[in-house]
Design a protein around this motif. Structure first.
Motif, PDB file in Angstrom:
ATOM      1  N   PRO A  10      65.653 108.130  48.758  1.00 32.67           N
ATOM      2  CA  PRO A  10      64.679 107.848  49.813  1.00 32.67           C
ATOM      3  C   PRO A  10      65.370 107.527  51.136  1.00 32.67           C
ATOM      4  O   PRO A  10      66.470 106.968  51.161  1.00 32.67           O
ATOM      5  N   GLU A  11      64.713 107.878  52.215  1.00 35.91           N
ATOM      6  CA  GLU A  11      65.170 107.428  53.530  1.00 35.91           C
ATOM      7  C   GLU A  11      64.973 105.918  53.630  1.00 35.91           C
ATOM      8  O   GLU A  11      64.079 105.351  52.978  1.00 35.91           O
ATOM      9  N   PRO A  12      65.787 105.234  54.442  1.00 39.40           N
ATOM     10  CA  PRO A  12      65.596 103.785  54.598  1.00 39.40           C
ATOM     11  C   PRO A  12      64.159 103.451  55.012  1.00 39.40           C
ATOM     12  O   PRO A  12      63.604 104.069  55.915  1.00 39.40           O
ATOM     13  N   VAL A  22      56.972 101.952  38.993  1.00 37.48           N
ATOM     14  CA  VAL A  22      58.229 101.613  39.658  1.00 37.48           C
ATOM     15  C   VAL A  22      58.432 102.515  40.866  1.00 37.48           C
ATOM     16  O   VAL A  22      58.416 103.751  40.742  1.00 37.48           O
ATOM     17  N   SER A  23      58.632 101.895  42.033  1.00 35.49           N
ATOM     18  CA  SER A  23      58.995 102.631  43.238  1.00 35.49           C
ATOM     19  C   SER A  23      60.437 102.307  43.603  1.00 35.49           C
ATOM     20  O   SER A  23      60.910 101.180  43.428  1.00 35.49           O
ATOM     21  N   TRP A  24      61.108 103.326  44.143  1.00 31.93           N
ATOM     22  CA  TRP A  24      62.531 103.242  44.495  1.00 31.93           C
ATOM     23  C   TRP A  24      62.648 103.167  46.010  1.00 31.93           C
ATOM     24  O   TRP A  24      62.016 103.925  46.735  1.00 31.93           O
ATOM     25  N   LEU A  25      63.438 102.204  46.495  1.00 33.20           N
ATOM     26  CA  LEU A  25      63.777 102.143  47.905  1.00 33.20           C
ATOM     27  C   LEU A  25      65.265 101.944  48.051  1.00 33.20           C
ATOM     28  O   LEU A  25      65.945 101.521  47.116  1.00 33.20           O
ATOM     29  N   ARG A  26      65.775 102.289  49.200  1.00 32.55           N
ATOM     30  CA  ARG A  26      67.217 102.203  49.436  1.00 32.55           C
ATOM     31  C   ARG A  26      67.465 101.454  50.733  1.00 32.55           C
ATOM     32  O   ARG A  26      66.792 101.697  51.736  1.00 32.55           O
ATOM     33  N   ILE A  36      72.391 100.430  48.719  1.00 29.34           N
ATOM     34  CA  ILE A  36      71.993  99.839  47.446  1.00 29.34           C
ATOM     35  C   ILE A  36      70.565 100.297  47.149  1.00 29.34           C
ATOM     36  O   ILE A  36      69.724 100.388  48.049  1.00 29.34           O
ATOM     37  N   ASN A  37      70.313 100.597  45.886  1.00 28.15           N
ATOM     38  CA  ASN A  37      68.967 100.929  45.427  1.00 28.15           C
ATOM     39  C   ASN A  37      68.257  99.654  44.999  1.00 28.15           C
ATOM     40  O   ASN A  37      68.812  98.835  44.257  1.00 28.15           O
ATOM     41  N   LEU A  38      67.033  99.497  45.479  1.00 24.29           N
ATOM     42  CA  LEU A  38      66.189  98.364  45.109  1.00 24.29           C
ATOM     43  C   LEU A  38      64.907  98.911  44.499  1.00 24.29           C
ATOM     44  O   LEU A  38      64.590 100.098  44.654  1.00 24.29           O
ATOM     45  N   TRP A  39      64.147  98.036  43.833  1.00 24.27           N
ATOM     46  CA  TRP A  39      62.998  98.502  43.060  1.00 24.27           C
ATOM     47  C   TRP A  39      61.799  97.616  43.325  1.00 24.27           C
ATOM     48  O   TRP A  39      61.914  96.376  43.347  1.00 24.27           O
ATOM     49  N   LEU A 249      68.018 103.506  36.098  1.00 22.24           N
ATOM     50  CA  LEU A 249      67.867 103.261  37.534  1.00 22.24           C
ATOM     51  C   LEU A 249      69.024 102.368  37.978  1.00 22.24           C
ATOM     52  O   LEU A 249      68.986 101.148  37.781  1.00 22.24           O
ATOM     53  N   PRO A 250      70.088 102.960  38.541  1.00 27.66           N
ATOM     54  CA  PRO A 250      71.269 102.193  38.906  1.00 27.66           C
ATOM     55  C   PRO A 250      71.157 101.634  40.321  1.00 27.66           C
ATOM     56  O   PRO A 250      70.335 102.097  41.123  1.00 27.66           O
ATOM     57  N   SER A 251      71.994 100.677  40.640  1.00 27.05           N
ATOM     58  CA  SER A 251      71.969 100.095  41.981  1.00 27.05           C
ATOM     59  C   SER A 251      72.651 100.970  43.017  1.00 27.05           C
ATOM     60  O   SER A 251      72.457 100.747  44.219  1.00 27.05           O
ATOM     61  N   HIS A 252      73.444 101.925  42.587  1.00 27.30           N
ATOM     62  CA  HIS A 252      74.134 102.833  43.514  1.00 27.30           C
ATOM     63  C   HIS A 252      74.098 104.248  42.934  1.00 27.30           C
ATOM     64  O   HIS A 252      74.047 104.436  41.720  1.00 27.30           O
ATOM     65  N   ASN A 253      74.135 105.229  43.816  1.00 28.74           N
ATOM     66  CA  ASN A 253      74.013 106.639  43.457  1.00 28.74           C
ATOM     67  C   ASN A 253      72.561 106.940  43.059  1.00 28.74           C
ATOM     68  O   ASN A 253      71.642 106.279  43.546  1.00 28.74           O
TER      69      ASN A 253
END
Length: 341
Positions: A10-12, A22-26, A36-39, A249-253
């Motif tokens: 995702p774009e910032p 679950v939604s993914w944000l970066r 970092i990936n956040l949820w 769902l990792p915190s990076h990559n």
């Protein structure tokens, strides 16, 4: 082979649905590892945030944009933090105050965060300087190492004074689904990964990453520790607990499937590093001298601090396996030597 169901992040400031509820944000990071990936988890009348990002104005502004545009009028009811590293817990204090929401975290991670932001931070910097000198750094580089280790509060301006304790096996209901805590060790003292059996999803924190190996370092405040042994044991624990088709769902990559294969790759990676280090210890060798053996790329100062702790972690693991020994020289530097066959 790993499978990546989504090719781009995702774009910032954007949210991308990645799993049921679950939604993914970066969020950006001010390091070579720049994200970092956040949820954000739908929790019925509320939202649950998992990990918070590094404290800096850009991240706070992105959160405020999400709050104003993407929450559908529902408040944040809970913040779960996987571990105490600044990119994960950095804005937890701000979020907790902003929403009057509780922090859920394991005890060791909360205690470490409080230690690093409290009066003990000065003691930690002194420990870090001595740690660096024993590893073979110069006086100037040891001072720099200590300053780097005393900069934790830059990314973590506050940690809530109270918390809700979670631990290995804890069951957390989020949005009508049960998420179970699987504690991992080695990268952090008591990292809380979250697994939902109903949807087959693991929020892994930094315990299992698809493209890079999590940093496994001996910390200055536990200079004789063996975090690599704990990490390898944790990998086998995760392998036994998780189905092969788990969505990680990792915190990076990027999110991925193929968790058993990745765990096997990570274990093999550390085994190869240990073989290389053992060969390099055919004569007394300091930790700083081991860096070119284990890291063949240029390291900036931030990366060098991580690399040094990781080199010592592999050396301590080999000590625990009876392969090498540590010798303390008259110059105050620790050196490692392979034992005779």
């Amino acid at each position: 082979m790993l499978h990546f169901p989504v090719a781009t992040a995702p774009e910032p400031g954007a949210l991308v649905p990645i799993a049921p509820g679950v939604s993914w944000l970066r969020m950006p990071l001010p390091f070579a590892l720049n994200h970092i990936n956040l949820w954000l988890l739908d929790d019925g009348p509320n939202w649950t945030i998992v990990d918070s990002g590094y404290a800096m104005p850009e991240t706070t502004a992105l959160w405020e944009r999400i709050f104003s545009e993407r929450l559908d009028g529902k408040p944040v009811g809970r913040i779960i933090v996987t571990h105490y590293h600044p990119d994960h817990i950095g804005l937890a204090g701000w979020l907790a105050e902003r929403w009057q929401a509780p922090l859920w975290i394991t005890e060791k991670e909360w205690l470490h965060a409080r230690m690093m932001t409290g009066e003990a931070a000065a003691d930690y910097a002194a420990s870090a300087r001595g740690f660096a000198l024993r590893a073979g750094l110069s006086e100037d580089d040891s001072d720099l190492f200590a300053r780097r280790h005393s900069s934790y509060r830059r990314g973590v301006p506050s940690v809530p004074a109270s918390y809700r304790r979670i631990g290995d096996g804890s069951a957390i209901e989020i949005g009508g689904r049960e998420w179970r805590v699987i504690v991992g060790e080695g990268h952090a003292p008591e990292l809380a990964a979250l697994y939902c059996g109903e949807t087959g999803v693991l929020i892994a924190g930094d315990q299992i990453l698809p493209r890079i190996s999590p940093n496994i370092s001996v910390p200055p405040h536990e200079p004789d520790g063996d975090p690599l042994a704990r990490y390898l044991r944790s990998l086998m624990k995760f392998r036994a607990a998780l189905p092969a088709d788990t969505l990680v769902l990792p915190s990076h990559n990027l999110p991925f499937r193929g968790v058993h294969e990745r765990i096997d790759e990570l274990a093999a990676h550390h085994n190869e590093r240990c073989i290389e280090l053992l060969a390099a210890c055919d004569r007394p060798t300091s930790a700083i001298e081991l860096l070119p053996v284990l890291f063949r790329r240029h390291l900036d100062r931030h990366q060098t601090a991580f690399a040094l702790g990781e080199a010592i972690a592999h050396a301590h693991y080999l000590i625990g396996q009876g392969e090498i020994e540590r010798q303390s020289g008259a110059d105050g530097i620790d050196r490692f030597l392979a034992k005779a066959a």
